[in-house]
Design an enzyme around this catalytic site. Structure first.
Site, PDB file in Angstrom:
ATOM      1  N   ARG A   1       0.852  -1.192   0.000  1.00  0.00           N
ATOM      2  CA  ARG A   1       0.000   0.000   0.000  1.00  0.00           C
ATOM      3  C   ARG A   1       0.887   1.241   0.000  1.00  0.00           C
ATOM      4  O   ARG A   1       1.701   1.402   0.906  1.00  0.00           O
ATOM      5  CB  ARG A   1      -0.920  -0.005   1.221  1.00  0.00           C
ATOM      6  CG  ARG A   1      -1.720   1.263   1.381  1.00  0.00           C
ATOM      7  CD  ARG A   1      -2.757   1.182   2.502  1.00  0.00           C
ATOM      8  NE  ARG A   1      -3.409   2.469   2.628  1.00  0.00           N
ATOM      9  CZ  ARG A   1      -3.247   3.315   3.662  1.00  0.00           C
ATOM     10  NH1 ARG A   1      -2.504   2.966   4.699  1.00  0.00           N
ATOM     11  NH2 ARG A   1      -3.846   4.477   3.664  1.00  0.00           N
TER      12      ARG A   1
ATOM     13  N   HIS B   1      -2.770  10.961   0.933  1.00  0.00           N
ATOM     14  CA  HIS B   1      -2.187  10.700   2.253  1.00  0.00           C
ATOM     15  C   HIS B   1      -1.471  11.980   2.701  1.00  0.00           C
ATOM     16  O   HIS B   1      -0.261  11.991   2.925  1.00  0.00           O
ATOM     17  CB  HIS B   1      -1.251   9.493   2.193  1.00  0.00           C
ATOM     18  CG  HIS B   1      -0.979   8.849   3.530  1.00  0.00           C
ATOM     19  ND1 HIS B   1      -1.075   7.484   3.734  1.00  0.00           N
ATOM     20  CD2 HIS B   1      -0.615   9.360   4.723  1.00  0.00           C
ATOM     21  CE1 HIS B   1      -0.771   7.204   5.007  1.00  0.00           C
ATOM     22  NE2 HIS B   1      -0.482   8.327   5.614  1.00  0.00           N
TER      23      HIS B   1
ATOM     24  N   GLU C   1      -7.301   8.463   6.476  1.00  0.00           N
ATOM     25  CA  GLU C   1      -7.577   9.043   7.786  1.00  0.00           C
ATOM     26  C   GLU C   1      -8.115  10.472   7.725  1.00  0.00           C
ATOM     27  O   GLU C   1      -7.433  11.421   8.175  1.00  0.00           O
ATOM     28  CB  GLU C   1      -6.318   9.007   8.664  1.00  0.00           C
ATOM     29  CG  GLU C   1      -5.784   7.602   8.873  1.00  0.00           C
ATOM     30  CD  GLU C   1      -4.647   7.540   9.897  1.00  0.00           C
ATOM     31  OE1 GLU C   1      -4.171   8.590  10.329  1.00  0.00           O
ATOM     32  OE2 GLU C   1      -4.260   6.420  10.271  1.00  0.00           O
TER      33      GLU C   1
ATOM     34  N   ASN D   1      -7.032   1.672   9.903  1.00  0.00           N
ATOM     35  CA  ASN D   1      -5.712   1.904  10.494  1.00  0.00           C
ATOM     36  C   ASN D   1      -5.891   1.838  12.001  1.00  0.00           C
ATOM     37  O   ASN D   1      -6.577   2.671  12.588  1.00  0.00           O
ATOM     38  CB  ASN D   1      -5.168   3.283  10.103  1.00  0.00           C
ATOM     39  CG  ASN D   1      -4.865   3.376   8.614  1.00  0.00           C
ATOM     40  OD1 ASN D   1      -4.973   2.394   7.882  1.00  0.00           O
ATOM     41  ND2 ASN D   1      -4.480   4.557   8.171  1.00  0.00           N
TER      42      ASN D   1
ATOM     43  N   TYR E   1      -4.018   1.458  15.775  1.00  0.00           N
ATOM     44  CA  TYR E   1      -2.783   1.508  16.552  1.00  0.00           C
ATOM     45  C   TYR E   1      -3.019   1.239  18.033  1.00  0.00           C
ATOM     46  O   TYR E   1      -2.231   0.570  18.684  1.00  0.00           O
ATOM     47  CB  TYR E   1      -2.101   2.872  16.372  1.00  0.00           C
ATOM     48  CG  TYR E   1      -1.510   3.018  14.986  1.00  0.00           C
ATOM     49  CD1 TYR E   1      -0.241   2.531  14.716  1.00  0.00           C
ATOM     50  CD2 TYR E   1      -2.226   3.586  13.943  1.00  0.00           C
ATOM     51  CE1 TYR E   1       0.306   2.629  13.442  1.00  0.00           C
ATOM     52  CE2 TYR E   1      -1.694   3.678  12.667  1.00  0.00           C
ATOM     53  CZ  TYR E   1      -0.427   3.193  12.422  1.00  0.00           C
ATOM     54  OH  TYR E   1       0.105   3.267  11.166  1.00  0.00           O
TER      55      TYR E   1
ATOM     56  N   GLU F   1      -3.292  -0.260   8.086  1.00  0.00           N
ATOM     57  CA  GLU F   1      -2.091   0.133   8.841  1.00  0.00           C
ATOM     58  C   GLU F   1      -2.196  -0.454  10.236  1.00  0.00           C
ATOM     59  O   GLU F   1      -3.268  -0.433  10.842  1.00  0.00           O
ATOM     60  CB  GLU F   1      -1.974   1.664   8.997  1.00  0.00           C
ATOM     61  CG  GLU F   1      -1.513   2.386   7.763  1.00  0.00           C
ATOM     62  CD  GLU F   1      -1.403   3.898   7.988  1.00  0.00           C
ATOM     63  OE1 GLU F   1      -1.142   4.328   9.131  1.00  0.00           O
ATOM     64  OE2 GLU F   1      -1.589   4.634   7.005  1.00  0.00           O
TER      65      GLU F   1
HETATM   66  C1  GAL Z   1      -1.074   7.070  10.716  1.00  0.00           C
HETATM   67  C2  GAL Z   1      -0.628   7.625   9.388  1.00  0.00           C
HETATM   68  C3  GAL Z   1       0.714   7.165   8.953  1.00  0.00           C
HETATM   69  C4  GAL Z   1       1.705   6.994  10.069  1.00  0.00           C
HETATM   70  C5  GAL Z   1       1.101   6.307  11.268  1.00  0.00           C
HETATM   71  C6  GAL Z   1       1.989   6.178  12.475  1.00  0.00           C
HETATM   72  O1  GAL Z   1      -1.981   7.941  11.323  1.00  0.00           O
HETATM   73  O2  GAL Z   1      -1.569   7.287   8.390  1.00  0.00           O
HETATM   74  O3  GAL Z   1       1.152   8.003   7.927  1.00  0.00           O
HETATM   75  O4  GAL Z   1       2.368   8.144  10.344  1.00  0.00           O
HETATM   76  O5  GAL Z   1      -0.072   6.958  11.658  1.00  0.00           O
HETATM   77  O6  GAL Z   1       1.860   7.245  13.335  1.00  0.00           O
END
Ligand code: GAL
Length: 450
Positions: free
Chosen positions: A76, A120, A165, A291, A293, A351
């Site tokens: 991607r 992006h 995002e 995405n 995290y 992500e």
């Molecule tokens: C996401 C973003 C990425 C990368 C990642 C880690 O929000 O799409 O570009 O930076 O966070 O922080």
């Protein structure tokens, strides 16, 4: 050994143009908002810029060879709008577009499926000068740009994502100003959110007229939890935070309405959008990209803006270098939530990854990053869990292939599976990359092996 993932499940890594490419003005590219932002004192840690970054623009062939070596079946990447249309609209720059044509050809020649993100975060500066995402013409300009990309690449790109995002673009770019263009206005952010969704819808409509593959939207979701002893105020504030971050974009795109809570979040800054305009944001899409995290455990705090919450650190929790708690269970729960709330669409994790402290240089040719490997293992297991609970999972993309420019945090925060020495541009796959390669080779069956 685990049950292998289904055949056809994509195993990839994700990157974005400004974070890795370097050569921002090469071959006639236009200046972007990020090119300017990094040149504004105090905006990016260490004064870091994307002028060289991972030098991927010049090393693309070798980088694709590395992807193949790791066994990736998908990649991607994002297209820099200003390489394709230096003025943001009008004349197409064949040389800039040519970079992405060569990238896509190289990926396909190596058996790697491309997923292209149209936006992006790097906006042509000429459009920023016209008000950026607050401008009512942005949706049309975006759709025009998208058409150029579709025309050139849709015969070879099976998966398209419109925006990466949208919440971050509006919240970090226009509400809090940590990212480009660095504005700080709830009034602008509310308008930007709407323009972004209109741009997404216009690009999807344009795609339906000419496209032959699949198009979707990529959002970041962070589940909002409350502590065990939460008060009613905590619970209400968490619900506002959830509406603002997790439903603000998905609800209009898929249900044709904004969450009611947004009126309370934005107050008088929330425009009274005509119902027909909001309904038109709903355009059938082929997949959703998540995405993911972390999660957040939040409490009410009247001083916080625009949502009255503050995150609580969890005793005993493991945190990444960006201060994010490891919580793989929330990945599984989020995928199941998306599946149930938004009509069972095919889902990709577009992500997922973590910045941890890595040894600064390779020792005996190796970079050991056991925490990142643990992060991958537990989160890929969560994807499997979500599948068992009914989510229609189609692929997983680790963030990120390389250590890269982590936006305003500069190069210090390393998310890569591949270590990059920014002095020499030497690439060294970390232990986590080797581990991921074994997971891919076994279709996930070797996930629990060391
Ligand atoms: C996401 C973003 C990425 C990368 C990642 C880690 O929000 O799409 O570009 O930076 O966070 O922080």
């Amino acid at each position: 050994m685990r049950q292998p993932f289904p055949p056809g499940f994509l195993w990839g890594c994700a990157t974005s143009a400004y974070q890795i490419e370097g050569s921002p003005l090469a071959d006639g590219a236009g200046v972007s908002n990020w090119h300017r932002f990094v040149r504004t004192p105090g905006r990016v840690a260490g004064g870091d810029t994307g002028d060289v970054a991972c030098d991927h623009y010049r090393r693309m062939k070798d980088d694709v060879a590395l992807m193949r070596e790791l066994g990736l079946t998908a990649y991607r990447f994002s297209i820099a709008w200003g390489r394709v249309l230096p003025e943001g609209r009008g004349k197409v720059n064949a040389a800039g577009l040519g970079f992405y044509e060569r990238l896509v050809d190289e990926l396909l020649a190596n058996g790697i499926q491309p997923m292209a993100t149209l936006y992006h975060w790097d906006l042509p500066a000429t459009l920023d000068d016209r008000g950026g995402w607050t401008n009512p013409d942005m949706p049309d300009w975006f759709a025009d740009y998208a058409q150029v990309c579709f025309k050139a690449l849709d015969d070879r790109v099976p998966l398209w994502a419109t925006l990466n995002e949208p919440w971050v673009i509006a919240d970090q770019g226009y509400m809090h100003g940590n990212l480009a263009p660095g504005h700080k206005s709830a009034y602008e952010a509310a308008i930007v959110a709407h323009r972004l969704m209109q741009a997404h819808a216009s690009a999807v409509q344009a795609y339906r007229a000419v496209g032959r593959n699949k198009i979707g939207l990529v959002v970041n979701i962070e589940p909002k939890h409350v502590p065990a002893d939460a008060t009613d105020a905590d619970r209400h504030a968490a619900q506002l935070a959830d509406a603002y971050m997790n439903r603000q974009y998905l609800d209009p795109a898929l249900l044709g309405r904004y969450p009611d809570e947004l009126c309370e979040v934005f107050g008088e800054a929330w425009p009274d959008w005509p119902a027909a305009e909001v309904e038109a944001l709903k355009q059938p899409i082929d997949f959703l990209g998540l995405n993911y995290y972390t999660r957040a455990v939040v409490r009410h705090d009247a001083k916080a803006w625009p949502v009255p919450v503050v995150p609580q650190r969890q005793p005993g929790g493991t945190y990444t270098e960006t201060g994010w708690e490891l919580h793989p269970q929330s990945l599984a729960d989020t995928l199941v939530w998306m599946h149930e709330r938004y009509g069972g669409l095919p889902l990709y994790v577009t992500e997922n990854g973590a910045a941890f402290y890595d040894p600064p240089t390779a020792i005996n040719g190796e970079v050991n990053d056991p925490l990142r490997q643990h992060y991958l293992r537990t989160h890929i297991a969560a994807v499997q869990d979500a599948m068992a609970r009914g989510a229609d999972m189609r692929g997983y993309f680790a963030w990120s292939l390389f250590d890269n420019l982590e936006w305003a945090l500069g190069f210090a925060k390393r998310f890569g599976l591949v270590h990059v020495d920014f002095q020499t541009q030497q690439r060294t796959p970390k232990a986590s990359a080797r581990y991921y390669a074994r997971v891919i080779a076994s279709h996930g069956a070797d996930l629990d092996l060391p």
